[in-house]
Scaffold this motif. Structure first.
Motif, PDB file in Angstrom:
ATOM      1  N   PRO A  24     -14.359  36.039  38.043  1.00  0.00           N
ATOM      2  CA  PRO A  24     -14.879  34.755  37.555  1.00  0.00           C
ATOM      3  C   PRO A  24     -16.158  34.916  36.743  1.00  0.00           C
ATOM      4  O   PRO A  24     -16.990  35.780  37.033  1.00  0.00           O
ATOM      5  N   VAL A  25     -16.288  34.077  35.742  1.00  0.00           N
ATOM      6  CA  VAL A  25     -17.521  34.010  34.963  1.00  0.00           C
ATOM      7  C   VAL A  25     -17.973  32.550  34.931  1.00  0.00           C
ATOM      8  O   VAL A  25     -17.208  31.663  34.537  1.00  0.00           O
ATOM      9  N   VAL A  26     -19.184  32.316  35.376  1.00  0.00           N
ATOM     10  CA  VAL A  26     -19.754  30.963  35.352  1.00  0.00           C
ATOM     11  C   VAL A  26     -20.223  30.658  33.931  1.00  0.00           C
ATOM     12  O   VAL A  26     -20.892  31.480  33.294  1.00  0.00           O
ATOM     13  N   THR A  27     -19.856  29.486  33.434  1.00  0.00           N
ATOM     14  CA  THR A  27     -20.227  29.110  32.067  1.00  0.00           C
ATOM     15  C   THR A  27     -20.829  27.704  32.041  1.00  0.00           C
ATOM     16  O   THR A  27     -20.716  26.943  33.003  1.00  0.00           O
ATOM     17  N   GLN A  28     -21.475  27.398  30.938  1.00  0.00           N
ATOM     18  CA  GLN A  28     -21.955  26.051  30.614  1.00  0.00           C
ATOM     19  C   GLN A  28     -23.013  25.504  31.579  1.00  0.00           C
ATOM     20  O   GLN A  28     -23.195  24.285  31.673  1.00  0.00           O
ATOM     21  N   LEU A  29     -23.697  26.389  32.289  1.00  0.00           N
ATOM     22  CA  LEU A  29     -24.823  25.898  33.089  1.00  0.00           C
ATOM     23  C   LEU A  29     -25.974  25.553  32.144  1.00  0.00           C
ATOM     24  O   LEU A  29     -26.195  26.247  31.151  1.00  0.00           O
ATOM     25  N   PRO A  30     -26.730  24.512  32.441  1.00  0.00           N
ATOM     26  CA  PRO A  30     -27.841  24.137  31.564  1.00  0.00           C
ATOM     27  C   PRO A  30     -28.938  25.198  31.509  1.00  0.00           C
ATOM     28  O   PRO A  30     -29.628  25.330  30.501  1.00  0.00           O
ATOM     29  N   ASN A  31     -29.084  25.956  32.598  1.00  0.00           N
ATOM     30  CA  ASN A  31     -30.093  27.014  32.647  1.00  0.00           C
ATOM     31  C   ASN A  31     -29.393  28.362  32.479  1.00  0.00           C
ATOM     32  O   ASN A  31     -28.705  28.840  33.376  1.00  0.00           O
ATOM     33  N   SER A  36     -26.908  33.656  34.072  1.00  0.00           N
ATOM     34  CA  SER A  36     -26.898  35.119  33.980  1.00  0.00           C
ATOM     35  C   SER A  36     -27.113  35.763  35.343  1.00  0.00           C
ATOM     36  O   SER A  36     -26.480  36.771  35.673  1.00  0.00           O
ATOM     37  N   THR A  37     -27.997  35.172  36.142  1.00  0.00           N
ATOM     38  CA  THR A  37     -28.274  35.703  37.477  1.00  0.00           C
ATOM     39  C   THR A  37     -27.023  35.667  38.344  1.00  0.00           C
ATOM     40  O   THR A  37     -26.690  36.642  39.032  1.00  0.00           O
ATOM     41  N   ILE A  38     -26.315  34.550  38.317  1.00  0.00           N
ATOM     42  CA  ILE A  38     -25.098  34.405  39.118  1.00  0.00           C
ATOM     43  C   ILE A  38     -24.020  35.373  38.637  1.00  0.00           C
ATOM     44  O   ILE A  38     -23.397  36.086  39.438  1.00  0.00           O
ATOM     45  N   ASN A  39     -23.811  35.434  37.328  1.00  0.00           N
ATOM     46  CA  ASN A  39     -22.766  36.307  36.794  1.00  0.00           C
ATOM     47  C   ASN A  39     -23.076  37.784  37.033  1.00  0.00           C
ATOM     48  O   ASN A  39     -22.165  38.585  37.289  1.00  0.00           O
TER      49      ASN A  39
END
Length: 203
Positions: A24-31, A36-39
């Motif tokens: 999974p790749v997290v996208t479209q977060l406002p921050n 980047s930290t989560i990914n």
């Protein structure tokens, strides 16, 4: 109310068709720093499992890596990274590792972060699990005493799920022993600033 985060599935290239790695790749977060930290935490953890499960070994016959979303609401993302590999022998092996994040700050939660300091959460969780082991007549490799302070867990809606790896407490035939614990049963010890408190609204 915090909306679910956007997740994109990507595949890691490999020469063999019998080796499939989806992550999974997290996208479209406002921050973007939080994103980047989560990914980074996801891909770093996945790589550790891939090393453990012989992804880079020449003897690898088959490997499948994928993920399961367990919670994606109220600013809490909890997911499982699952890797099965086969290098010969009687059967393959699977490893599951769970990651739980605050999607606003990028903080990755450890089990201890879910509870009040000094709450002796290990004993409370262990007592509940011990009772479930008896109730469900789970056959153990050796008597169960207590969970590790960093025991594997994930959050699924109104439950905290504690689980054990293959062979950690049971024989292979039992698979992964999962112990869902309703959050409301832990209300007296949960951290008021932690993720379980946010999920209490659903209980």
């Amino acid at each position: 109310m915090d909306l679910p985060v956007s997740i994109v599935t990507k595949r890691l290239p490999h020469a063999s068709e019998d080796v499939k790695v989806y992550y999974p790749v997290v996208t479209q977060l406002p921050n973007l720093n939080v994103q980047s930290t989560i990914n980074y935490a996801i891909i770093t953890t996945l790589n550790k499992i891939l090393v453990e499960r012989s992804f880079y070994d020449k003897d690898l016959v088959e490997l499948l890596a994928y993920f399961e979303l367990k919670n994606n609401q109220r600013g809490i993302l909890s997911l499982n990274l699952i890797v099965y590999s086969f290098t010969g022998g009687a059967h393959g092996m699977t490893t599951i590792k769970s990651l739980t994040f605050d999607t606003k700050t990028g903080k990755q939660y450890e089990l201890k972060d879910l509870f009040k300091k000094g709450s002796d959460y290990e004993k409370k969780l262990s007592d509940i699990i011990n009772q479930r082991i008896k109730d469900w007549n789970i056959q153990l490799l050796e008597p169960f005493t207590e969970i590790r302070s960093d025991q594997d867990f994930y959050i699924a809606d109104t439950s905290l799920v504690i689980y054990f790896q293959l062979y950690e407490i049971t024989a292979y035939v039992w698979g992964f022993p999962y112990f869902p614990i309703p959050i409301k049963d832990l209300a007296d010890i949960i951290n008021p600033d932690g993720p379980l408190d946010r999920m209490m609204a659903f209980t």
